[in-house]
Scaffold this active site. Structure first.
Site, PDB file in Angstrom:
ATOM      1  N   GLY A  78     -54.180  60.160 -83.893  1.00  0.00           N
ATOM      2  CA  GLY A  78     -55.634  60.288 -83.845  1.00  0.00           C
ATOM      3  C   GLY A  78     -56.144  60.443 -85.260  1.00  0.00           C
ATOM      4  CE  LYS A 124     -62.381  55.282 -91.028  1.00  0.00           C
ATOM      5  NZ  LYS A 124     -62.161  54.147 -91.947  1.00  0.00           N
ATOM      6  CD  GLU A 150     -58.323  57.892 -98.078  1.00  0.00           C
ATOM      7  OE1 GLU A 150     -57.382  58.697 -98.206  1.00  0.00           O
ATOM      8  OE2 GLU A 150     -58.718  57.472 -96.982  1.00  0.00           O
ATOM      9  CG  PHE A 151     -52.789  55.502-100.152  1.00  0.00           C
ATOM     10  CD1 PHE A 151     -52.673  54.598 -99.113  1.00  0.00           C
ATOM     11  CD2 PHE A 151     -53.068  55.014-101.424  1.00  0.00           C
ATOM     12  CE1 PHE A 151     -52.811  53.230 -99.328  1.00  0.00           C
ATOM     13  CE2 PHE A 151     -53.201  53.652-101.656  1.00  0.00           C
ATOM     14  CZ  PHE A 151     -53.066  52.752-100.595  1.00  0.00           C
ATOM     15  CB  CYS A 157     -57.077  57.185 -91.397  1.00  0.00           C
ATOM     16  SG  CYS A 157     -57.861  58.044 -92.776  1.00  0.00           S
TER      17      CYS A 157
END
Length: 433
Positions: A260, A266, A151-152, A263
């Site tokens: 932050g 991490k 997913e984007f 996505c």
């Protein structure tokens, strides 16, 4: 088509709702019974503009349902999407694939015929191989193809991103699986959204590479902002000057307190661990992670500097807590580091955020949460804008100054023009200007 979405969090819920809006029959599954109960009652577990109406429309049309019964949802599905969380594993930064593999085993126990299993979750390179191994071990009697389909979606603009994507990446070399995925995305294909068919491992790496590159752009312009302050230049003009170059592009060149969210933090760490495991270091990404971590703490020091030589005992109003506007997501938000820096220096923090305060309360137990920007600023020695919500772009600055102990503003998002604020009597500082 019948589509099953396992995981009804941010990605699963948005994707499921959009697929149902295309005309597919979608069942969203989650183990959290309270979440499913809330969704069945029309209450969204996340804040995303337009999502509540999209869900309500498709539930009313009978195309979208919610359940905790994975076996019933999986039986007879043409495509089964895994959209569960893959948080950073505590201790080493690797993506925790526990939920992915648990979902895979439950799928294997429930499938009733040939199907396609699609990893929508962000997973390290090679995860699809392991998912396929589990399915073959558990159900050698059924033809199950495994596809990577990252997913984007940008939080705050996810529905538009899903329906008008820059590209759709599908990782599979299985002819049947590719045809199923073409049908799943047929409405977008008819709208000429490009579909990129690649190998499964390539697809998995595309997701991490894309996020790492965007994180690099953010970190790059933040370092240029520091240089602008040192030499007396304007980072907004620099951003525009380089962003007009089509090879560079203007997006993600806005200086601020660092990235932050769910996505970038991490995913950059997971990419570093993948590179480390394969003895192929990515030094640029290493630098990005290091610089971004220090950036957030530096923004706290910037606010402290605006308070003068003795900040202890003073009060700061923090406007905006979520990592970006139009979301209630507090994960790795820059505000966490800014607030902690202020509190460590003995500063009292009063805060307001349009959507994020419920989530923030558990993370910031000693913060005074307020009903609006003006209540937060009451009696404050300084106000700082940490998240650029629209409501903070047109503040009544005269009113704001009138309730403050001292009219001091630290604009970490460059929302205002310096001259406009200073002529109203504020001591004003921003980023890279």
């Amino acid at each position: 088509m019948k589509i099953t979405m396992i995981g009804s969090g941010y990605v699963g819920l948005v994707s499921g709702a959009c697929f149902s809006d295309f005309g597919h029959d979608v069942v969203c599954v989650d183990k959290d019974a309270s979440k499913i109960e809330a969704l069945q009652a029309g209450r969204m577990p996340i804040y995303e503009p337009g999502l509540d109406q999209l869900v309500a429309t498709n539930v009313a049309a009978g195309r979208l349902t919610f359940t905790t019964d994975l076996a019933a949802a999986v039986a007879g599905a043409d495509a089964i999407f895994i959209a569960v969380g893959t948080p950073s594993r505590r201790g080493d930064g690797h993506a925790d694939l526990t939920y992915v593999f648990e979902a895979t085993k439950e799928i294997a126990a429930a499938v009733t015929g040939p199907t396609v299993v699609v990893t929508k979750s962000t997973v390290p390179v090679g995860t699809g191989d392991r998912v396929e191994e589990i399915l073959r071990e558990e159900r050698p009697d059924i033809d199950i193809a495994v596809v990577s389909n990252p997913e984007f979606l940008r939080e705050g603009a996810a529905i538009g991103d899903f329906k008008r994507p820059d590209r759709i990446v599908i990782g599979s070399e299985d002819a049947r699986a590719r045809e199923v995925m073409r049908e799943v995305y047929r409405p977008l294909y008819l709208n000429e959204s490009p579909i990129l068919f690649v190998s499964r491992r390539t697809s998995e790496l595309i997701k991490y590479a894309a996020n790492a590159f965007l994180a690099t752009k953010i970190t790059f312009i933040n370092e240029i902002a520091d240089l602008c302050e040192a030499v007396g230049a304007n980072v907004q003009d620099v951003s525009r000057g380089i962003g007009l170059d089509n090879r560079i592009g203007a997006k993600f060149l806005h200086a601020g307190p660092g990235y932050g969210g769910s996505c970038f933090p991490k995913d950059t760490l997971a990419l570093l661990k993948t590179a480390e495991d394969h003895e192929s270091p990515v030094h640029i990404v290493e630098a990005v992670v290091k610089v971004n971590d220090s950036r957030k703490r530096a923004m706290g020091r910037k606010v402290l500097h605006a308070l003068g030589d003795e900040p202890r005992g003073k009060t700061v109003a923090v406007l905006g807590l979520t990592f970006k506007p139009n979301t209630d997501d507090m994960r790795d938000a820059p505000s966490l580091a800014v607030v902690q820096s202020l509190q460590d220096a003995g500063v009292t923090v009063r805060a307001f955020d349009p959507e994020g305060m419920d989530a923030a309360k558990a993370m910031m137990p000693d913060v005074v949460f307020c009903k609006d920007a003006y209540e937060a600023a009451a009696g404050a020695d300084a106000v700082t804008i940490v998240t650029e919500w629209d409501t903070f772009r047109a503040l009544d600055l005269r009113r704001l100054a009138s309730v403050m102990t001292a009219p001091v503003m630290v604009d970490l998002r460059n929302v205002y023009r310096p001259d406009d604020v200073r002529k109203l009597g504020f001591a004003y500082s921003s980023v890279g200007r």
